[in-house]
Design a protein around this motif. Structure first.
Motif, PDB file in Angstrom:
ATOM      1  N   TYR A   1      -2.150  -0.777  -2.885  1.00 28.35           N
ATOM      2  CA  TYR A   1      -0.598  -1.062  -2.648  1.00 28.35           C
ATOM      3  C   TYR A   1       0.164   0.158  -3.567  1.00 28.35           C
ATOM      4  CZ  TYR A   1      -2.510  -5.625  -1.279  1.00 28.35           C
ATOM      5  OH  TYR A   1      -3.278  -6.444  -0.445  1.00 28.35           O
TER       6      TYR A   1
ATOM      7  N   THR B   1       1.608   4.291  -2.919  1.00 27.03           N
ATOM      8  CA  THR B   1       1.739   5.286  -2.357  1.00 27.03           C
ATOM      9  C   THR B   1       0.652   6.493  -2.252  1.00 27.03           C
ATOM     10  OG1 THR B   1       3.079   6.691  -3.735  1.00 27.03           O
ATOM     11  CG2 THR B   1       4.265   4.977  -2.144  1.00 27.03           C
ATOM     12  N   GLN B   2       0.460   7.251  -1.342  1.00 28.42           N
ATOM     13  CA  GLN B   2      -0.444   8.319  -1.419  1.00 28.42           C
ATOM     14  C   GLN B   2      -0.106   9.346  -2.256  1.00 28.42           C
ATOM     15  OE1 GLN B   2      -1.948   9.418   2.554  1.00 28.42           O
ATOM     16  NE2 GLN B   2      -2.896  11.251   1.532  1.00 28.42           N
TER      17      GLN B   2
ATOM     18  N   GLU C   1      -3.894   2.182   0.452  1.00 27.98           N
ATOM     19  CA  GLU C   1      -3.940   1.013   1.022  1.00 27.98           C
ATOM     20  C   GLU C   1      -4.237   0.096   0.130  1.00 27.98           C
ATOM     21  OE1 GLU C   1      -5.569   1.352   4.598  1.00 27.98           O
ATOM     22  OE2 GLU C   1      -4.184   2.761   5.536  1.00 27.98           O
ATOM     23  N   GLN C   2      -5.620   0.193  -0.448  1.00 32.47           N
ATOM     24  CA  GLN C   2      -6.221  -0.831  -1.249  1.00 32.47           C
ATOM     25  C   GLN C   2      -5.535  -1.237  -2.604  1.00 32.47           C
ATOM     26  OE1 GLN C   2     -10.307  -0.159  -1.813  1.00 32.47           O
ATOM     27  NE2 GLN C   2     -10.725   0.408   0.149  1.00 32.47           N
TER      28      GLN C   2
ATOM     29  N   ASN D   1     -13.963   5.352  -1.610  1.00 33.43           N
ATOM     30  CA  ASN D   1     -13.280   5.572   0.089  1.00 33.43           C
ATOM     31  C   ASN D   1     -13.475   7.238   0.456  1.00 33.43           C
ATOM     32  OD1 ASN D   1     -12.120   2.900   0.779  1.00 33.43           O
ATOM     33  ND2 ASN D   1     -11.732   3.028  -1.183  1.00 33.43           N
TER      34      ASN D   1
ATOM     35  N   ALA E   1      -5.732   8.221   1.181  1.00 33.81           N
ATOM     36  CA  ALA E   1      -4.829   7.147   1.720  1.00 33.81           C
ATOM     37  C   ALA E   1      -5.478   5.818   2.049  1.00 33.81           C
ATOM     38  CB  ALA E   1      -4.723   7.719   3.643  1.00 33.81           C
ATOM     39  N   ARG E   2      -6.521   5.382   2.013  1.00 33.42           N
ATOM     40  CA  ARG E   2      -7.359   4.257   1.813  1.00 33.42           C
ATOM     41  C   ARG E   2      -7.142   3.717   0.625  1.00 33.42           C
ATOM     42  NH1 ARG E   2     -11.029   6.452   5.953  1.00 33.42           N
ATOM     43  NH2 ARG E   2     -12.530   6.934   4.197  1.00 33.42           N
TER      44      ARG E   2
END
Length: 306
Positions: free
Chosen positions: A34, A36-37, A31-32, A23, A27-28
């Motif tokens: 699940y 935290t950044q 998300e993928q 990605n 950040a993405r």
């Protein structure tokens, strides 16, 4: 980093790195996965310590892989593929119990693929099923990368050594709002001139079929709007924004409710075939074999009823 060794890396760190690299975004990736950044950043930092090199570099607001990152990504993908192969081999030893199947479907197939998977799961509740729906080009990529076991799409993709089975005819038609002036008439190709055509994005099998239809008549489609989903096209057509070109299998409720009309254009429906596809060298586990035979048996009657 004096004692750095990639052998100290964990499989989880390699998985997180591979997702972040695909990605080019922490950040993405968060998300993928699940997470935290901050958790992503920590795992990448620990992996860089193990590797003894920076894996990413940031230029402006964009993230790039370093040369070390590109090298590690290649090996990480090999490791992940080896783990998938091991999982499939162990599942095969267990037969259908505990097996898994990943299916990719062209976006037009979203109107019937989930129902077929649901019927299959009812027969084999122990299996783990995953369904990915995307346009034709992305389904081809998933198949080529061995990221899925089988695919449901139109024509088999060029350039791939695949095994395919025809499932059922696949008619594609021009549609308009029920009250459109062209509805209910027998139309020639030239009658489409001057109409606003609402179409799928480039890379969609439906878009390719449309372009081939117009090319066969010596013309180019008068594209007025491009949309990324069949549902968006249907709603735009119902709203009177133009005419559309879609699979007959996508019309469903809007057609039965009298909101849409199929236009009787010469040379239509444009006939294609639905195919079930797998890489020829794909290991045929008991789970995949069962799904292959089930789909070949059930899909024709199911599609005929749509």
């Amino acid at each position: 980093m004096r004692n750095a060794s990639i052998r100290n890396a964990t499989l989880r760190q390699l998985q997180i790195f591979a997702v972040a690299a695909a990605n080019l975004s922490f950040a993405r990736a968060a998300e993928q996965l699940y997470l935290t950044q901050a958790a992503i950043s920590l795992q990448i930092r620990q992996l860089e310590e193990a590797a003894g090199a920076d894996l990413f570099e940031r230029i402006g607001k964009r993230l790039f892989l370093t040369e070390a990152g590109e090298t590690l990504l290649e090996h990480a993908r090999h490791i992940q593929q080896s783990l998938r192969d091991a999982d499939e081999a162990l599942s095969a030893l267990r037969g259908l119990r505990g097996g898994r199947i990943a299916v990719a479907a062209a976006s037009t197939a979203e109107y019937f693929a989930p129902a077929l998977l649901s019927q299959f799961r009812a027969l084999h509740p122990e299996l783990r099923l995953r369904l990915l729906i995307d346009n034709r080009e992305n389904v081809r990529r998933l198949l080529a990368d061995n990221a899925v076991d089988v695919a449901v799409m139109g024509r088999p993709p060029a350039g791939l050594d695949v095994e395919s089975a025809v499932l059922a005819p696949h008619p594609l038609v021009f549609i308009a709002a029920a009250g459109h002036p062209l509805a209910g008439r027998t139309l020639r190709f030239d009658d489409l001139a001057g109409e606003t055509l609402i179409v799928r994005e480039t890379g969609s099998g439906t878009r390719s079929a449309l372009e081939e239809f117009f090319a066969a008549h010596g013309g180019r489609p008068p594209i007025g709007m491009e949309m990324g989903s069949n549902d968006a096209i249907k709603q735009a057509v119902v709203a009177g924004l133009g005419i559309g070109f879609l699979s007959r299998h996508t019309l469903g409720l809007e057609f039965s409710a009298g909101k849409l009309a199929i236009l009787a254009v010469e040379g239509t429906p444009v006939m294609r075939q639905w195919h079930l596809i797998r890489l020829r060298q794909k290991r045929l586990t008991p789970a995949i074999a069962a799904f292959w035979e089930f789909t070949r048996e059930r899909a024709p009657a199911y599609l005929a009823a749509l």
